[in-house]
Motif scaffolding. Structure first.
Motif, PDB file in Angstrom:
ATOM      1  N   LEU A   1       0.879  -1.167   0.000  1.00 30.94           N
ATOM      2  CA  LEU A   1       0.000   0.000   0.000  1.00 30.94           C
ATOM      3  C   LEU A   1       0.916   1.217   0.000  1.00 30.94           C
ATOM      4  O   LEU A   1       1.480   1.601   1.021  1.00 30.94           O
ATOM      5  CB  LEU A   1      -0.901  -0.029   1.233  1.00 30.94           C
TER       6      LEU A   1
ATOM      7  N   ALA B   1      -6.951  -0.308  -0.554  1.00 30.44           N
ATOM      8  CA  ALA B   1      -6.742  -1.662  -0.045  1.00 30.44           C
ATOM      9  C   ALA B   1      -7.917  -2.565  -0.383  1.00 30.44           C
ATOM     10  O   ALA B   1      -7.736  -3.716  -0.805  1.00 30.44           O
ATOM     11  CB  ALA B   1      -6.530  -1.619   1.467  1.00 30.44           C
TER      12      ALA B   1
ATOM     13  N   CYS C   1       2.647  -1.214   4.395  1.00 36.73           N
ATOM     14  CA  CYS C   1       2.130   0.150   4.203  1.00 36.73           C
ATOM     15  C   CYS C   1       3.261   1.168   4.348  1.00 36.73           C
ATOM     16  O   CYS C   1       4.113   1.040   5.222  1.00 36.73           O
ATOM     17  CB  CYS C   1       1.027   0.455   5.220  1.00 36.73           C
TER      18      CYS C   1
ATOM     19  N   ALA D   1      -5.942   0.281   5.915  1.00 36.97           N
ATOM     20  CA  ALA D   1      -5.921  -1.142   5.576  1.00 36.97           C
ATOM     21  C   ALA D   1      -6.701  -1.943   6.621  1.00 36.97           C
ATOM     22  O   ALA D   1      -7.448  -2.870   6.274  1.00 36.97           O
ATOM     23  CB  ALA D   1      -4.480  -1.638   5.489  1.00 36.97           C
TER      24      ALA D   1
END
Length: 338
Positions: free
Chosen positions: A188, A232, A248, A257
Protein backbone atom coordinates in the motif's frame (compact mmCIF):
# COMPACT_ATOMS: atom_id res chain seq x y z
CA UNK A 1 48.93 39.50 24.83
CA UNK A 2 47.54 41.02 21.65
CA UNK A 3 48.73 44.48 20.68
CA UNK A 4 46.48 47.31 21.83
CA UNK A 5 45.67 48.18 18.23
CA UNK A 6 44.48 44.62 17.50
CA UNK A 7 41.16 43.44 18.81
CA UNK A 8 41.67 40.14 20.68
CA UNK A 9 39.94 37.15 19.09
CA UNK A 10 38.44 33.95 20.46
CA UNK A 11 41.56 32.22 19.13
CA UNK A 12 43.69 34.46 21.38
CA UNK A 13 41.51 33.52 24.35
CA UNK A 14 41.76 29.81 23.47
CA UNK A 15 45.54 29.99 23.26
CA UNK A 16 45.82 31.91 26.52
CA UNK A 17 43.54 29.45 28.34
CA UNK A 18 45.01 26.38 26.66
CA UNK A 19 41.66 25.22 25.29
CA UNK A 20 39.91 24.93 21.91
CA UNK A 21 37.95 27.76 20.28
CA UNK A 22 34.86 25.58 20.63
CA UNK A 23 35.36 25.55 24.42
CA UNK A 24 35.70 29.33 24.44
CA UNK A 25 32.45 29.64 22.50
CA UNK A 26 30.64 27.33 24.94
CA UNK A 27 31.90 29.15 28.04
CA UNK A 28 31.32 32.71 26.82
CA UNK A 29 27.92 31.69 25.42
CA UNK A 30 27.07 30.24 28.85
CA UNK A 31 26.46 26.78 27.34
CA UNK A 32 29.41 25.02 28.95
CA UNK A 33 27.70 23.14 31.79
CA UNK A 34 27.96 19.42 31.25
CA UNK A 35 30.42 19.97 28.39
CA UNK A 36 33.53 21.44 30.02
CA UNK A 37 34.67 21.50 33.63
CA UNK A 38 34.15 24.36 36.06
CA UNK A 39 37.93 24.78 36.23
CA UNK A 40 38.19 25.12 32.45
CA UNK A 41 35.30 27.57 32.34
CA UNK A 42 36.96 29.73 34.99
CA UNK A 43 40.25 29.67 33.08
CA UNK A 44 38.50 30.81 29.89
CA UNK A 45 36.70 33.66 31.69
CA UNK A 46 39.93 34.86 33.28
CA UNK A 47 41.78 34.75 29.93
CA UNK A 48 39.01 36.72 28.24
CA UNK A 49 39.02 39.30 31.03
CA UNK A 50 42.80 39.72 30.93
CA UNK A 51 42.83 40.08 27.14
CA UNK A 52 39.86 42.45 27.16
CA UNK A 53 38.02 40.10 24.76
CA UNK A 54 34.47 41.01 23.71
CA UNK A 55 32.51 38.79 21.29
CA UNK A 56 32.19 40.48 17.92
CA UNK A 57 28.45 40.02 17.51
CA UNK A 58 28.34 42.04 14.31
CA UNK A 59 30.92 39.78 12.69
CA UNK A 60 29.14 36.71 14.02
CA UNK A 61 25.86 37.85 12.51
CA UNK A 62 27.54 38.57 9.19
CA UNK A 63 29.05 35.12 9.26
CA UNK A 64 25.90 33.28 10.27
CA UNK A 65 23.38 35.46 8.45
CA UNK A 66 21.55 38.72 8.68
CA UNK A 67 18.42 37.87 10.58
CA UNK A 68 19.30 34.65 12.43
CA UNK A 69 16.06 33.21 11.10
CA UNK A 70 15.63 30.02 9.09
CA UNK A 71 12.63 28.60 7.28
CA UNK A 72 11.39 25.04 7.80
CA UNK A 73 9.39 23.89 4.78
CA UNK A 74 7.21 20.82 5.41
CA UNK A 75 3.97 19.32 4.13
CA UNK A 76 0.81 20.44 5.92
CA UNK A 77 1.17 19.59 9.62
CA UNK A 78 -1.39 16.81 9.64
CA UNK A 79 0.78 14.25 11.41
CA UNK A 80 2.88 14.33 14.54
CA UNK A 81 5.96 13.34 12.51
CA UNK A 82 6.57 16.84 11.14
CA UNK A 83 5.65 18.36 14.48
CA UNK A 84 8.53 16.30 15.88
CA UNK A 85 10.83 17.50 13.10
CA UNK A 86 9.97 21.10 14.02
CA UNK A 87 10.53 20.46 17.74
CA UNK A 88 13.98 19.04 17.13
CA UNK A 89 14.98 21.72 14.63
CA UNK A 90 13.75 24.56 16.85
CA UNK A 91 15.61 23.15 19.86
CA UNK A 92 18.97 23.18 18.05
CA UNK A 93 18.23 26.56 16.45
CA UNK A 94 17.47 28.14 19.84
CA UNK A 95 20.75 26.82 21.26
CA UNK A 96 22.53 28.83 18.55
CA UNK A 97 20.43 31.98 18.79
CA UNK A 98 18.31 31.26 15.71
CA UNK A 99 14.56 31.39 15.26
CA UNK A 100 12.58 28.98 13.06
CA UNK A 101 9.67 30.03 10.85
CA UNK A 102 7.36 27.17 9.83
CA UNK A 103 6.12 27.07 6.26
CA UNK A 104 3.61 24.26 5.79
CA UNK A 105 2.31 23.83 2.25
CA UNK A 106 -1.49 24.29 2.49
CA UNK A 107 -2.25 21.29 0.28
CA UNK A 108 0.37 19.07 1.86
CA UNK A 109 2.63 19.17 -1.19
CA UNK A 110 2.98 21.42 -4.20
CA UNK A 111 3.29 25.18 -4.63
CA UNK A 112 2.12 27.48 -1.89
CA UNK A 113 1.76 31.25 -1.47
CA UNK A 114 4.91 33.16 -0.62
CA UNK A 115 4.55 34.31 3.02
CA UNK A 116 7.29 36.92 2.64
CA UNK A 117 7.65 39.96 0.40
CA UNK A 118 11.17 38.72 -0.25
CA UNK A 119 12.20 35.43 1.26
CA UNK A 120 15.83 36.07 0.42
CA UNK A 121 15.84 39.35 2.35
CA UNK A 122 14.04 37.87 5.36
CA UNK A 123 15.84 34.58 5.84
CA UNK A 124 19.32 33.18 6.36
CA UNK A 125 18.62 29.64 5.19
CA UNK A 126 16.04 26.96 4.51
CA UNK A 127 15.49 23.44 5.84
CA UNK A 128 13.03 21.59 3.59
CA UNK A 129 11.33 18.22 3.33
CA UNK A 130 11.50 16.69 -0.14
CA UNK A 131 7.75 16.07 0.21
CA UNK A 132 7.22 19.84 -0.05
CA UNK A 133 10.05 20.58 -2.47
CA UNK A 134 7.79 22.30 -5.03
CA UNK A 135 7.05 25.01 -2.48
CA UNK A 136 10.72 26.05 -2.61
CA UNK A 137 10.28 27.48 -6.09
CA UNK A 138 7.34 29.61 -5.01
CA UNK A 139 9.32 31.23 -2.19
CA UNK A 140 12.67 31.23 -4.00
CA UNK A 141 13.95 29.08 -1.15
CA UNK A 142 16.15 27.15 -3.55
CA UNK A 143 18.22 30.33 -3.97
CA UNK A 144 19.11 30.44 -0.27
CA UNK A 145 21.48 28.21 1.74
CA UNK A 146 19.44 25.01 1.73
CA UNK A 147 19.47 21.62 3.46
CA UNK A 148 17.05 18.97 2.23
CA UNK A 149 15.38 16.32 4.39
CA UNK A 150 14.52 12.89 2.97
CA UNK A 151 16.06 13.73 -0.38
CA UNK A 152 18.11 11.92 -3.00
CA UNK A 153 21.74 12.68 -2.06
CA UNK A 154 22.72 12.33 -5.71
CA UNK A 155 20.27 14.88 -7.05
CA UNK A 156 19.41 17.19 -4.18
CA UNK A 157 18.74 20.90 -4.59
CA UNK A 158 20.46 21.55 -1.30
CA UNK A 159 24.01 22.13 -0.15
CA UNK A 160 23.51 19.06 2.05
CA UNK A 161 20.95 16.32 2.64
CA UNK A 162 19.91 14.64 5.88
CA UNK A 163 18.15 11.29 5.63
CA UNK A 164 16.65 8.66 7.84
CA UNK A 165 17.83 5.19 6.83
CA UNK A 166 14.50 4.35 5.18
CA UNK A 167 16.13 1.72 2.97
CA UNK A 168 17.19 -0.23 6.04
CA UNK A 169 13.75 0.25 7.60
CA UNK A 170 12.04 -1.35 4.60
CA UNK A 171 14.65 -4.12 4.63
CA UNK A 172 13.87 -4.80 8.30
CA UNK A 173 10.14 -5.04 7.51
CA UNK A 174 10.69 -7.36 4.54
CA UNK A 175 13.05 -9.61 6.48
CA UNK A 176 10.61 -9.79 9.40
CA UNK A 177 7.71 -10.84 7.16
CA UNK A 178 9.80 -13.25 5.09
CA UNK A 179 11.09 -14.78 8.31
CA UNK A 180 7.50 -15.42 9.41
CA UNK A 181 6.93 -17.31 6.17
CA UNK A 182 5.07 -14.72 4.07
CA UNK A 183 5.51 -14.93 0.30
CA UNK A 184 2.56 -12.97 -1.12
CA UNK A 185 2.59 -9.23 -0.47
CA UNK A 186 0.48 -6.15 -1.12
CA UNK A 187 2.35 -2.84 -0.98
CA UNK A 188 0.00 0.00 0.00
CA UNK A 189 2.14 2.78 -1.44
CA UNK A 190 1.84 6.54 -0.86
CA UNK A 191 0.91 8.15 -4.20
CA UNK A 192 3.20 11.15 -3.60
CA UNK A 193 6.02 11.58 -6.15
CA UNK A 194 8.77 11.90 -3.56
CA UNK A 195 12.17 10.26 -3.26
CA UNK A 196 11.43 8.86 0.19
CA UNK A 197 8.48 6.86 -1.16
CA UNK A 198 10.28 5.85 -4.35
CA UNK A 199 13.07 4.20 -2.36
CA UNK A 200 10.53 2.35 -0.18
CA UNK A 201 8.98 0.77 -3.27
CA UNK A 202 12.35 0.03 -4.84
CA UNK A 203 13.86 -1.54 -1.73
CA UNK A 204 10.79 -3.68 -1.01
CA UNK A 205 10.75 -5.06 -4.56
CA UNK A 206 14.50 -5.65 -4.52
CA UNK A 207 14.45 -7.50 -1.19
CA UNK A 208 11.46 -9.70 -2.03
CA UNK A 209 12.94 -10.59 -5.41
CA UNK A 210 15.82 -12.36 -3.66
CA UNK A 211 13.44 -14.99 -2.28
CA UNK A 212 11.96 -17.51 -4.76
CA UNK A 213 8.19 -17.82 -4.94
CA UNK A 214 7.31 -14.31 -3.75
CA UNK A 215 4.66 -12.12 -5.36
CA UNK A 216 4.24 -8.38 -4.92
CA UNK A 217 1.30 -6.23 -5.93
CA UNK A 218 1.35 -2.45 -5.51
CA UNK A 219 -1.71 -0.30 -4.74
CA UNK A 220 -1.08 3.49 -4.76
CA UNK A 221 -3.07 5.42 -2.17
CA UNK A 222 -3.37 8.99 -0.85
CA UNK A 223 -1.92 9.34 2.65
CA UNK A 224 -5.31 9.34 4.32
CA UNK A 225 -7.26 6.67 6.15
CA UNK A 226 -10.17 6.84 3.70
CA UNK A 227 -7.88 6.80 0.68
CA UNK A 228 -6.01 3.79 2.03
CA UNK A 229 -9.29 2.02 2.84
CA UNK A 230 -10.50 2.37 -0.76
CA UNK A 231 -7.17 1.36 -2.31
CA UNK A 232 -6.74 -1.66 -0.04
CA UNK A 233 -10.33 -2.86 -0.52
CA UNK A 234 -9.99 -2.61 -4.30
CA UNK A 235 -6.67 -4.45 -4.32
CA UNK A 236 -7.89 -7.22 -2.03
CA UNK A 237 -10.97 -7.89 -4.18
CA UNK A 238 -9.05 -7.93 -7.48
CA UNK A 239 -8.28 -11.38 -8.98
CA UNK A 240 -4.74 -12.61 -8.42
CA UNK A 241 -2.59 -14.15 -5.68
CA UNK A 242 -4.16 -13.47 -2.28
CA UNK A 243 -1.65 -11.47 -0.18
CA UNK A 244 -0.87 -12.71 3.31
CA UNK A 245 0.85 -9.46 4.29
CA UNK A 246 0.21 -5.78 3.58
CA UNK A 247 3.24 -3.48 3.72
CA UNK A 248 2.13 0.15 4.20
CA UNK A 249 4.27 3.22 3.51
CA UNK A 250 3.10 4.84 6.74
CA UNK A 251 0.96 4.18 9.80
CA UNK A 252 -2.01 6.17 8.51
CA UNK A 253 -2.18 3.93 5.45
CA UNK A 254 -2.07 0.93 7.78
CA UNK A 255 -5.10 2.28 9.66
CA UNK A 256 -7.00 2.42 6.37
CA UNK A 257 -5.92 -1.14 5.58
CA UNK A 258 -7.31 -2.28 8.96
CA UNK A 259 -10.70 -0.78 8.08
CA UNK A 260 -10.71 -2.41 4.65
CA UNK A 261 -9.88 -5.80 6.13
CA UNK A 262 -12.63 -5.44 8.71
CA UNK A 263 -15.15 -4.65 5.95
CA UNK A 264 -14.07 -7.78 4.10
CA UNK A 265 -14.41 -9.93 7.20
CA UNK A 266 -10.66 -10.53 7.52
CA UNK A 267 -8.75 -10.47 10.80
CA UNK A 268 -5.34 -9.00 11.62
CA UNK A 269 -3.04 -10.94 11.92
CA UNK A 270 -4.94 -14.25 11.74
CA UNK A 271 -5.88 -13.84 8.07
CA UNK A 272 -3.41 -11.18 7.00
CA UNK A 273 -0.47 -9.34 8.57
CA UNK A 274 -0.08 -5.56 8.33
CA UNK A 275 2.98 -3.34 8.82
CA UNK A 276 3.38 0.45 8.92
CA UNK A 277 6.26 2.91 8.91
CA UNK A 278 6.66 5.90 11.30
CA UNK A 279 5.60 4.59 14.73
CA UNK A 280 3.13 7.39 15.31
CA UNK A 281 0.87 7.39 18.37
CA UNK A 282 -1.70 5.87 16.02
CA UNK A 283 0.35 2.65 15.88
CA UNK A 284 -0.53 1.74 19.47
CA UNK A 285 -4.10 3.07 19.20
CA UNK A 286 -4.88 0.44 16.56
CA UNK A 287 -6.14 -2.97 17.67
CA UNK A 288 -4.11 -5.11 17.38
CA UNK A 289 -1.17 -2.77 17.87
CA UNK A 290 0.83 -2.16 14.71
CA UNK A 291 4.22 -3.59 13.77
CA UNK A 292 6.04 -0.60 12.30
CA UNK A 293 9.40 1.13 11.90
CA UNK A 294 10.23 3.82 14.42
CA UNK A 295 11.52 7.05 12.89
CA UNK A 296 13.01 9.52 15.39
CA UNK A 297 11.45 12.70 14.01
CA UNK A 298 12.95 15.01 16.65
CA UNK A 299 16.46 13.69 16.01
CA UNK A 300 15.76 14.12 12.30
CA UNK A 301 14.92 17.79 12.89
CA UNK A 302 17.96 18.26 15.13
CA UNK A 303 20.33 16.75 12.57
CA UNK A 304 18.78 18.82 9.80
CA UNK A 305 19.24 22.07 11.70
CA UNK A 306 22.81 21.12 12.69
CA UNK A 307 23.57 20.55 9.01
CA UNK A 308 22.07 23.91 8.02
CA UNK A 309 24.08 25.74 10.71
CA UNK A 310 27.20 24.02 9.41
CA UNK A 311 26.42 25.18 5.87
CA UNK A 312 25.87 28.76 7.09
CA UNK A 313 29.21 28.66 8.92
CA UNK A 314 31.09 27.20 5.97
CA UNK A 315 31.63 23.82 7.64
CA UNK A 316 30.99 20.35 6.21
CA UNK A 317 27.92 18.81 7.86
CA UNK A 318 28.14 15.40 9.51
CA UNK A 319 27.35 12.56 7.12
CA UNK A 320 25.56 9.25 7.61
CA UNK A 321 21.89 8.34 7.66
CA UNK A 322 19.95 8.27 10.94
CA UNK A 323 19.26 4.67 12.06
CA UNK A 324 15.67 3.42 12.25
CA UNK A 325 14.29 0.47 14.18
CA UNK A 326 11.59 -2.14 13.59
CA UNK A 327 9.08 -2.35 16.44
CA UNK A 328 7.33 -5.72 16.37
CA UNK A 329 3.82 -5.73 17.80
CA UNK A 330 0.69 -7.85 17.37
CA UNK A 331 -0.24 -7.07 13.75
CA UNK A 332 2.17 -9.61 12.25
CA UNK A 333 2.18 -13.41 12.53
CA UNK A 334 2.97 -16.40 10.32
CA UNK A 335 0.53 -16.78 7.42
CA UNK A 336 -2.45 -19.04 8.04
CA UNK A 337 -2.58 -22.35 6.20
CA UNK A 338 -4.24 -22.12 2.79
Amino acid sequence: MARASTRPTSRDVAQAAGVSQAAVSLVLGDKWRGRVSETTAQRVREAARELGYRPNLAARNLRLGRTRTVLLVVPALTTEFFAGVYTGAARVAAEHGFGVVLYPSPEGVGPARNPFASAQAALDGVLASSMAADALTAIRGDQLPLVMLDSDPGGSLGAATVNLDITDGVRQIADHLLGLGHRHFLHLAADIPSWTFEIRARELATRLATVPGTTLRTAPAPISIDGALTAAETALTTPGPHPTAIVCDDDKLAAGAYKALRRLGLRVPDDISVTGLDDLTLATALDPELTTVRLDSELFGERGMQALLAVLEGRTPDSGDIPVHLVVRASTAPPSAP
